[in-house]
Each structure stands twice: as structure tokens, then as C-alpha cells.
Scaffold this active site. Structure first.
Site, mmCIF file in Angstrom:
data_model
loop_
_atom_site.group_PDB
_atom_site.id
_atom_site.type_symbol
_atom_site.label_atom_id
_atom_site.label_comp_id
_atom_site.label_asym_id
_atom_site.label_seq_id
_atom_site.Cartn_x
_atom_site.Cartn_y
_atom_site.Cartn_z
ATOM 1 C CB VAL A 103 -44.861 -19.385 -38.077
ATOM 2 C CG1 VAL A 103 -46.022 -18.663 -38.743
ATOM 3 C CG2 VAL A 103 -45.342 -20.078 -36.792
ATOM 4 C CG HIS A 119 -50.406 -17.773 -41.705
ATOM 5 N ND1 HIS A 119 -51.130 -18.898 -41.388
ATOM 6 C CD2 HIS A 119 -51.217 -17.034 -42.514
ATOM 7 C CE1 HIS A 119 -52.330 -18.844 -41.970
ATOM 8 N NE2 HIS A 119 -52.405 -17.725 -42.662
HETATM 9 P P1 OAD Z 1 -55.181 -26.988 -38.044
HETATM 10 O O1 OAD Z 1 -54.854 -27.386 -36.648
HETATM 11 O O2 OAD Z 1 -56.404 -26.202 -38.284
HETATM 12 O O3 OAD Z 1 -55.282 -28.304 -38.951
HETATM 13 C C1 OAD Z 1 -54.273 -29.281 -38.939
HETATM 14 C C2 OAD Z 1 -54.696 -30.369 -39.895
HETATM 15 O O4 OAD Z 1 -53.632 -31.302 -40.008
HETATM 16 C C3 OAD Z 1 -55.937 -31.146 -39.466
HETATM 17 O O5 OAD Z 1 -56.807 -31.286 -40.581
HETATM 18 C C4 OAD Z 1 -55.353 -32.507 -39.037
HETATM 19 O O6 OAD Z 1 -56.267 -33.573 -39.278
HETATM 20 C C5 OAD Z 1 -54.157 -32.619 -39.933
HETATM 21 N N1 OAD Z 1 -53.063 -33.468 -39.429
HETATM 22 C C6 OAD Z 1 -52.628 -33.632 -38.163
HETATM 23 N N2 OAD Z 1 -51.559 -34.436 -38.112
HETATM 24 C C7 OAD Z 1 -51.287 -34.798 -39.395
HETATM 25 C C8 OAD Z 1 -50.301 -35.617 -40.019
HETATM 26 N N3 OAD Z 1 -49.359 -36.217 -39.308
HETATM 27 N N4 OAD Z 1 -50.351 -35.749 -41.369
HETATM 28 C C9 OAD Z 1 -51.311 -35.143 -42.101
HETATM 29 N N5 OAD Z 1 -52.270 -34.357 -41.568
HETATM 30 C C10 OAD Z 1 -52.258 -34.186 -40.239
HETATM 31 O O7 OAD Z 1 -53.878 -26.252 -38.619
HETATM 32 P P2 OAD Z 1 -53.706 -25.374 -39.948
HETATM 33 O O8 OAD Z 1 -54.627 -25.830 -41.014
HETATM 34 O O9 OAD Z 1 -52.264 -25.308 -40.233
HETATM 35 O O10 OAD Z 1 -52.650 -19.297 -38.404
HETATM 36 O O11 OAD Z 1 -54.199 -23.970 -39.413
HETATM 37 C C11 OAD Z 1 -54.163 -22.867 -40.281
HETATM 38 C C12 OAD Z 1 -53.815 -21.614 -39.524
HETATM 39 O O12 OAD Z 1 -54.673 -21.485 -38.386
HETATM 40 C C13 OAD Z 1 -52.424 -21.607 -38.927
HETATM 41 O O13 OAD Z 1 -51.440 -21.196 -39.840
HETATM 42 C C14 OAD Z 1 -52.563 -20.603 -37.824
HETATM 43 C C15 OAD Z 1 -53.885 -21.045 -37.245
HETATM 44 O O14 OAD Z 1 -54.604 -20.028 -36.581
HETATM 45 C C16 OAD Z 1 -52.103 -18.234 -37.787
HETATM 46 O O15 OAD Z 1 -51.532 -18.328 -36.706
HETATM 47 C C17 OAD Z 1 -52.260 -16.958 -38.546
#
Ligand code: OAD
Length: 243
Positions: A103, A119
Site C-alpha cells: 500500500v 490492498h
Molecule cells: P509478509 O510479512 O507476510 O511476508 C513478507 C515476505 O517477504 C516473507 O516471505 C519474507 O521472507 C520476504 N522478504 C523479506 N525481505 C525480503 C527481501 N528483501 N527480498 C525478498 N523477500 C523478502 O508480507 P506480505 O506477504 O506482503 O495485508 O503480506 C501480505 C498481506 O498481509 C499484506 O498486504 C497485508 C498483511 O496483512 C493487508 O494489510 C490487507
């Protein structure tokens, strides 16, 4: 052939590439992810108290304070090499659909032109009562109000238990059914319906590539997994495409 070179080869031949990004893509810009131990937002804050319609109804001032803090973090952040590489890919590939769960608007600031925000956006607002997004609203007021109906304005993001904005939902679903290459980048693949896009792409016969620091539920189903930081791997991938 290295993993990067193999993915570059698939990219070169792809007709329609769908990319889904998550908060990991912005981690190297200093924007916190959600579920990582110690640093993830949902490790430090209770989403039920901050990111649900019920939370907003019970304490809108608290919810606004938290979203203003997040806005400030993002205002100070800059797009990182991963964001810029994705913008470069959009310019180089015949057809690329970029869907982000983020976002923060950093893809757009890096130059990506067509971004589907699954989102919502941290800097958008809409009325909690009438749903309008009034022009000229002052979202940084202590308690911003709708200029149409006087109701409380809320951040224009998707909260737990809420539906995905219909245009984003449909555009992403269409792309998932049509793409021949799906890239999942920096997302834990735990949150639905976003996580279902990879499943739909797989069902349609697309090649699935995951780029992530850690393994996720999608890793085992992916044709290629590139382990590492998106800010390192994506620029390398763009370089591989050029040779
Ligand atoms: P998460 O915090 O669940 O996952 C982040 C992912 O990024 C993890 O798998 C990490 O290992 C990986 N990661 C971290 N740093 C990285 C880097 N430098 N390069 C590559 N990968 C890296 O976050 P999201 O999957 O985005 O929704 O979460 C999905 C949704 O959950 C979000 O949009 C939000 C949250 O609740 C809402 O707010 C509706």
C-alpha cells in the site's frame, strides 16, 4: 544454467507475465514487512486493534494515529533497486501485469506505470459511512470528515474481513488466468485471496517463479525458486535479460 539465467530465459519467451509483489519488495527501502520475526508489523502490533472495521468503529483516533505513523515511514522511504528493476521490466517486456499487495506506492515512485493495488493505498481515504473518496479531503486532519456526508474518513486500505476492491480483484484474476509466467516476489503467500493468484496461474499452465528470502507455501509448487533479496536478484535478472 544458473537459476537466474533459467528464469531470464523463461522471461524472454513469455507472452504475458504476471508479477505479484508483497512487503518483502519494500523491506530494503526500510518499510517493515508484516510477519517476519522481530521486525514484522503483526509481530509488534495487534491487527485486530488496528486493521479491522471494528477497530476503526471502536477507536478511530488510534487507528488514524497508526496509519499516520505508517504514512510518515513511507514518505521518508525511497524505492530500492528491486522496485526500479520491476519498472525496467515493464518497459522491456511485451506484456506485464504488476499486482501489488503493498500500500506504499513505491512501485509507482520507481516508474512502474500500470500497478494494480490489491490492498488499496496508504495515502488514499474514503468515507466509512458513504464510501465516497471526496476530492480535497484533508487526510492528515486529526479526525478527517467526509465533505459529502460528514461521516468519518478512513484510510483507503483493505482491512481484515473486507473484500478486495472489485476492479483490482477482477484485473488480477483475468491476468492469472491468461499469463504464461507468474512471478511471486517478497510475499509469504499466506494471505488470501492474493495467494490464490499463483494457484490460478498454475492451474492455467503458467510457469511459476518465486523470489524470496525464505521458503513459503508456494516454494514447493514453483518451477524456479530464487532465494535472496529482491533488491539484489531483480536487477541481476534484468541484467541477464540484456545479455
Ligand atoms: P509478509 O510479512 O507476510 O511476508 C513478507 C515476505 O517477504 C516473507 O516471505 C519474507 O521472507 C520476504 N522478504 C523479506 N525481505 C525480503 C527481501 N528483501 N527480498 C525478498 N523477500 C523478502 O508480507 P506480505 O506477504 O506482503 O495485508 O503480506 C501480505 C498481506 O498481509 C499484506 O498486504 C497485508 C498483511 O496483512 C493487508 O494489510 C490487507
Amino acid at each position: 544454467m544458473s537459476g537466474l539465467a533459467a528464469v531470464a530465459a523463461v522471461l524472454r519467451g513469455a507472452r504475458h507475465v504476471l508479477i505479484l509483489t508483497g512487503s518483502g519488495v519494500s523491506a530494503e527501502s526500510g518499510v517493515p514487512t508484516f510477519r517476519e520475526a522481530q521486525t514484522g508489523l503483526w509481530e509488534r502490533f495487534d491487527p485486530r486493534a488496528l486493521a479491522t472495521p471494528e477497530a476503526f468503529l471502536s477507536d478511530p483516533a488510534l487507528v488514524w494515529r497508526w496509519y499516520r505513523w505508517r504514512r510518515e515511514l513511507v514518505r521518508k522511504a525511497e524505492p530500492n533497486p528491486g522496485h526500479f528493476a520491476l519498472a525496467a521490466l515493464e518497459r522491456r517486456l511485451p506484456r506485464l501485469t504488476l499486482v501489488t499487495q503493498n500500500v506504499d506506492g513505491l512501485h509507482q515512485r520507481a516508474g512502474s506505470r500500470a500497478v494494480t493495488e490489491y490492498h488499496g493505498n496508504l495515502f488514499a481515504t474514503r468515507c466509512f459511512s458513504c464510501g465516497e473518496s471526496p476530492a480535497g479531503a484533508e487526510p492528515d486532519d486529526e479526525m478527517p470528515r467526509c465533505s459529502s456526508c460528514g461521516g468519518l474518513l478512513r484510510p483507503g486500505v483493505v482491512w481484515f474481513g473486507e473484500p478486495i476492491p472489485v476492479t483490482a480483484l477482477q484485473a488480477a484474476a483475468r491476468a492469472a488466468a491468461d499469463c504464461d509466467l507468474f512471478l511471486s516476489i517478497g510475499t509469504s503467500s499466506l494471505v488470501w485471496p492474493a495467494a490464490g493468484l499463483a494457484e490460478a496461474a498454475l492451474a492455467g499452465g503458467a510457469t511459476v517463479v518465486e523470489i524470496n528470502l525464505d521458503a513459503t507455501p508456494l516454494s514447493g509448487q514453483s518451477h524456479h525458486v530464487l532465494s535472496g533479496k529482491s533488491g539484489d536478484l531483480l536487477p541481476e535478472l534484468v541484467n541477464c535479460l540484456l545479455v
